[in-house]
Design an enzyme around this catalytic site. Structure first.
Site, mmCIF file in Angstrom:
data_model
loop_
_atom_site.group_PDB
_atom_site.id
_atom_site.type_symbol
_atom_site.label_atom_id
_atom_site.label_comp_id
_atom_site.label_asym_id
_atom_site.label_seq_id
_atom_site.Cartn_x
_atom_site.Cartn_y
_atom_site.Cartn_z
ATOM 1 N N GLY A 15 -14.131 5.188 -15.028
ATOM 2 C CA GLY A 15 -15.211 3.797 -15.319
ATOM 3 C C GLY A 15 -16.312 4.030 -16.285
ATOM 4 N N GLU A 34 -22.189 14.629 -15.139
ATOM 5 C CA GLU A 34 -20.808 15.088 -14.266
ATOM 6 C C GLU A 34 -21.070 16.522 -14.138
ATOM 7 O OE1 GLU A 34 -17.626 13.516 -14.331
ATOM 8 O OE2 GLU A 34 -18.102 15.564 -12.876
ATOM 9 N N CYS A 42 -8.209 10.712 -14.440
ATOM 10 C CA CYS A 42 -6.822 10.614 -15.350
ATOM 11 C C CYS A 42 -6.822 11.489 -16.838
ATOM 12 C CB CYS A 42 -7.369 9.109 -16.041
ATOM 13 S SG CYS A 42 -6.400 8.350 -16.785
ATOM 14 N N CYS A 47 -3.528 11.227 -15.068
ATOM 15 C CA CYS A 47 -2.375 9.725 -15.943
ATOM 16 C C CYS A 47 -1.758 11.483 -17.297
ATOM 17 C CB CYS A 47 -3.215 8.743 -15.893
ATOM 18 S SG CYS A 47 -3.362 7.837 -14.676
ATOM 19 N N LYS A 50 0.429 14.688 -15.885
ATOM 20 C CA LYS A 50 1.167 13.877 -14.761
ATOM 21 C C LYS A 50 2.121 13.120 -16.659
ATOM 22 C CE LYS A 50 1.999 9.881 -14.679
ATOM 23 N NZ LYS A 50 1.096 9.443 -13.794
ATOM 24 N N TYR A 179 2.690 6.607 -4.923
ATOM 25 C CA TYR A 179 2.268 6.190 -6.788
ATOM 26 C C TYR A 179 2.825 7.902 -6.700
ATOM 27 C CZ TYR A 179 1.067 2.161 -8.184
ATOM 28 O OH TYR A 179 0.900 0.614 -8.729
ATOM 29 N N GLU A 183 6.857 9.903 -7.882
ATOM 30 C CA GLU A 183 6.517 9.820 -9.724
ATOM 31 C C GLU A 183 6.766 11.728 -9.873
ATOM 32 O OE1 GLU A 183 2.623 9.161 -11.635
ATOM 33 O OE2 GLU A 183 3.187 6.535 -11.868
ATOM 34 N N HIS A 436 17.826 -8.019 -29.339
ATOM 35 C CA HIS A 436 18.628 -7.523 -29.166
ATOM 36 C C HIS A 436 19.883 -6.105 -30.295
ATOM 37 C CE1 HIS A 436 22.983 -7.231 -27.848
ATOM 38 N NE2 HIS A 436 23.038 -6.554 -28.685
ATOM 39 N N GLU A 441 15.322 -8.069 -23.143
ATOM 40 C CA GLU A 441 15.711 -9.397 -23.368
ATOM 41 C C GLU A 441 16.582 -10.168 -22.615
ATOM 42 O OE1 GLU A 441 19.584 -8.925 -26.195
ATOM 43 O OE2 GLU A 441 19.939 -7.746 -25.363
HETATM 44 P P1 NDP Z 1 -0.303 5.426 -2.729
HETATM 45 O O1 NDP Z 1 -1.238 5.002 -1.730
HETATM 46 O O2 NDP Z 1 0.402 4.646 -3.695
HETATM 47 O O3 NDP Z 1 0.179 6.562 -1.717
HETATM 48 C C1 NDP Z 1 -0.143 7.175 -0.206
HETATM 49 C C2 NDP Z 1 1.179 7.915 0.657
HETATM 50 O O4 NDP Z 1 0.845 8.527 1.604
HETATM 51 C C3 NDP Z 1 1.832 6.831 1.085
HETATM 52 O O5 NDP Z 1 3.538 7.074 0.744
HETATM 53 C C4 NDP Z 1 1.080 6.226 2.347
HETATM 54 O O6 NDP Z 1 1.646 5.594 3.148
HETATM 55 C C5 NDP Z 1 0.999 7.900 3.381
HETATM 56 N N1 NDP Z 1 -0.077 7.586 4.057
HETATM 57 C C6 NDP Z 1 -1.171 7.375 4.222
HETATM 58 N N2 NDP Z 1 -1.905 8.273 4.928
HETATM 59 C C7 NDP Z 1 -0.833 8.382 5.710
HETATM 60 C C8 NDP Z 1 -0.281 8.872 7.336
HETATM 61 N N3 NDP Z 1 -1.855 8.693 7.880
HETATM 62 N N4 NDP Z 1 0.206 9.400 7.834
HETATM 63 C C9 NDP Z 1 1.280 9.102 6.754
HETATM 64 N N5 NDP Z 1 1.397 9.026 5.499
HETATM 65 C C10 NDP Z 1 0.554 8.207 4.662
HETATM 66 O O7 NDP Z 1 -1.740 7.022 -2.898
HETATM 67 P P2 NDP Z 1 -1.643 8.091 -4.192
HETATM 68 O O8 NDP Z 1 -2.071 9.222 -3.115
HETATM 69 O O9 NDP Z 1 -0.067 7.998 -4.443
HETATM 70 O O10 NDP Z 1 -1.952 7.500 -5.363
HETATM 71 C C11 NDP Z 1 -3.580 7.472 -5.509
HETATM 72 C C12 NDP Z 1 -4.111 6.276 -6.059
HETATM 73 O O11 NDP Z 1 -3.708 6.651 -7.500
HETATM 74 C C13 NDP Z 1 -2.989 5.434 -6.011
HETATM 75 O O12 NDP Z 1 -3.204 3.705 -5.035
HETATM 76 C C14 NDP Z 1 -2.262 4.373 -7.838
HETATM 77 O O13 NDP Z 1 -2.645 3.145 -7.847
HETATM 78 C C15 NDP Z 1 -3.104 5.493 -7.838
HETATM 79 N N6 NDP Z 1 -1.975 6.052 -8.881
HETATM 80 C C16 NDP Z 1 -1.389 5.390 -10.048
HETATM 81 C C17 NDP Z 1 -0.316 5.626 -10.781
HETATM 82 C C18 NDP Z 1 0.697 5.358 -11.763
HETATM 83 O O14 NDP Z 1 -0.621 4.244 -12.378
HETATM 84 N N7 NDP Z 1 1.575 4.870 -12.386
HETATM 85 C C19 NDP Z 1 -0.002 7.855 -11.186
HETATM 86 C C20 NDP Z 1 -1.105 8.058 -9.654
HETATM 87 C C21 NDP Z 1 -1.435 7.377 -8.723
HETATM 88 P P3 NDP Z 1 2.335 4.379 3.318
HETATM 89 O O15 NDP Z 1 3.122 3.822 2.838
HETATM 90 O O16 NDP Z 1 3.185 4.198 5.179
HETATM 91 O O17 NDP Z 1 1.375 3.965 3.687
#
Ligand code: NDP
Length: 458
Positions: A15, A34, A42, A47, A50, A179, A183, A436, A441
């Site tokens: 950003g 920075e 990222c 990203c 990963k 996520y 992943e 195809h 498709e």
């Molecule tokens: P997410 O919000 O996707 O997942 C967080 C996880 O932590 C969920 O399973 C959540 O559970 C759990 N959690 C949070 N608080 C608690 C708690 N107090 N007790 C137990 N479980 C808890 O975050 P990530 O860290 O995976 O990713 C961060 C961000 O990064 C995301 O918002 C995503 O947008 C971005 N990202 C995007 C990717 C992509 O575009 N491919 C790849 C990696 C990251 P519950 O589901 O039950 O709430």
């Protein structure tokens, strides 16, 4: 060098860099601060590395099915992945990308300052022993892993660490099912690691369409990942070379544990004598132009906890630059953002889930579904089906949402997102001739809805 700028950007991630470079295009003088590496989450620890690790897993998977496709004289002993070797190669690539980021900034005449930034007032930022002044300020300081949810969590690996391993662990516990958790669960399973996924929900990937969640659960099991839904985390103990996880499921020991329990906005020590309004999780609150409660101070990306995705941060950063220095009036539409989860197979989504769609209209909704074995599965015993789901407003023919699980779902959803953004209707899909043989498709071949549900907008 003058320390007075038209714009000061805090944070050299997606950003911040996007806003800084777009602003100089319009003649603004820009400083970018920075404290870590240029490129942000990222590029440096998210990203990009990963996905490089995902490729490592996929190559292993391809090797394992090579004989089905006629390859002979393959090694007779089980192949193994060396994460240390991967990490070294990945570091070379990330160093290269970081240098490109630096060059892009300097070629754009952005002045880079190294160090931690502290907002003194709406126009002044302290960095080291210097005080910079800016007519406008942009905060794009990103996010960092949440490490304080229960005792011992701070001892575990974060996603930053798992991308820097020097050895492949035999066993890995992963906490969470968002996520990052899903992943890395798939990537590590494809690298031959014994993966154990603990999460508090009934199904992984909360906020995704329920069908996707159910199918994802099955796919994780097919990869050999052991699932522990409805987990209640109690404590983690460090035991010499292993970690002991205490949950309501009992006590289990793993070589490593990955904390994927979410991230929080990075505002630590940023605000000394002056702070914009923050939300409950510490996120900087902004209006639809990304302006904070302090006029002239803007914030974009994960630090605002809106839609935490790289392309969104870039769009927000560029919109701020366009509005400030090119007399535009841009707002980023956060509701039409497509996203992909790089699981195995991948997930791609755009628009509403079925539940959200039901709550947003009083019209009937036609649900189209297609589940099939992609052609690549033809010679493979352990088949994982692809699944496509389209939600269509029965009255307007509008596509309300699309949800895909399958190889290359991320690529498919990118193209579909354009159609979605243009407001194309189901009738337009029907008129489109298929390419195809592809999986995509299916999107233009779905003739009969599998179900029709009634919208119940309150
Ligand atoms: P997410 O919000 O996707 O997942 C967080 C996880 O932590 C969920 O399973 C959540 O559970 C759990 N959690 C949070 N608080 C608690 C708690 N107090 N007790 C137990 N479980 C808890 O975050 P990530 O860290 O995976 O990713 C961060 C961000 O990064 C995301 O918002 C995503 O947008 C971005 N990202 C995007 C990717 C992509 O575009 N491919 C790849 C990696 C990251 P519950 O589901 O039950 O709430």
């Amino acid at each position: 060098m003058s320390l007075n700028f038209d714009l000061i950007v805090i944070g050299g991630g997606s950003g911040g860099v996007a806003c800084a470079r777009r602003s100089t295009e319009y003649g603004a003088s820009v400083a970018l601060i920075e404290s870590d590496r240029l490129g942000g989450t990222c590029v440096i620890r998210g990203c990009v590395p990963k996905k490089l690790m995902m490729y490592a897993g996929e190559i292993g998977k391809t090797l394992s099915i090579a004989s089905s496709f006629g390859w002979t004289n393959l090694p007779t002993h089980a192949i193994q992945h060396d994460l240390g070797k991967w990490t070294k190669r990945k570091n070379v690539e990330i160093d290269r990308l970081e240098k490109i980021y630096e060059k892009l900034l300097t070629d754009s005449n952005v002045n880079i300052f190294r160090g931690k930034a502290h907002l003194l007032d709406k126009n002044s930022i302290q960095v080291g022993d210097k005080t910079l002044t800016g007519k406008k300020v942009l905060i794009a300081s990103g996010g960092r892993p949440e490490t304080s949810l229960f005792p011992g969590l701070e001892k575990t690996l974060t996603s930053d660490d798992i991308l820097n391993l020097s050895d492949t662990p035999k066993t890995l516990g992963i906490l969470g099912s968002g996520y990052i958790a899903t992943e890395f669960a798939c990537i590590m399973a494809n690298l031959g690691v014994d993966v154990n996924l603990f999460y508090r929900a009934e199904y992984p990937l909360r906020n995704f369409d329920q069908e996707i969640r159910i199918k994802m659960e099955a796919n994780l099991k097919t990869l050999g990942i052991k699932l522990f839904p409805k987990s209640n985390f109690i404590e983690i103990e460090r035991k010499n070379e292993s970690f002991k996880l205490h949950t309501n499921h009992g006590h289990q020991e793993f070589n490593l544990i990955l904390n994927a329990l979410g991230r929080k906005p990075n505002t630590e020590n940023l605000f000394k004598s002056c702070s914009p309004k923050l939300g409950e999780s510490g996120e900087i609150l902004v209006d639809s132009y990304s302006e904070t409660s302090i006029p002239g101070v803007f914030a974009v990306g994960d630090v605002t906890d809106r839609v935490n995705l790289t392309p969104v941060a870039i769009a927000e950063g560029r919109a701020v630059a366009e509005n400030l220095f090119n007399k535009k009036n841009y707002k980023v539409n956060h509701s039409e953002v497509a996203s992909a989860v790089f699981t195995s197979p991948q997930i791609g989504v755009v628009g509403l889930t079925e539940e959200e769609a039901i709550n947003c209209t009083n019209n009937k909704i036609r649900i189209y579904e297609s589940e099939f074995n992609p052609l690549k599965n033809a010679f493979i015993e352990k088949k994982v089906k692809s699944y496509f789901k389209l939600l269509v407003d029965d009255q307007t023919e509008a596509i309300l949402g699309a949800h895909i699980i399958g190889d290359d779902a991320a690529e498919t959803i990118q193209t579909l997102a354009v159609a979605f953004h243009c407001g194309l209707k189901k009738t337009d899909f029907d008129k489109t001739i298929a390419v195809h043989p592809t999986s995509a498709e299916e999107l233009v071949l779905m003739r009969k809805p599998s179900r029709i549900v009634q919208g119940k907008k309150c």
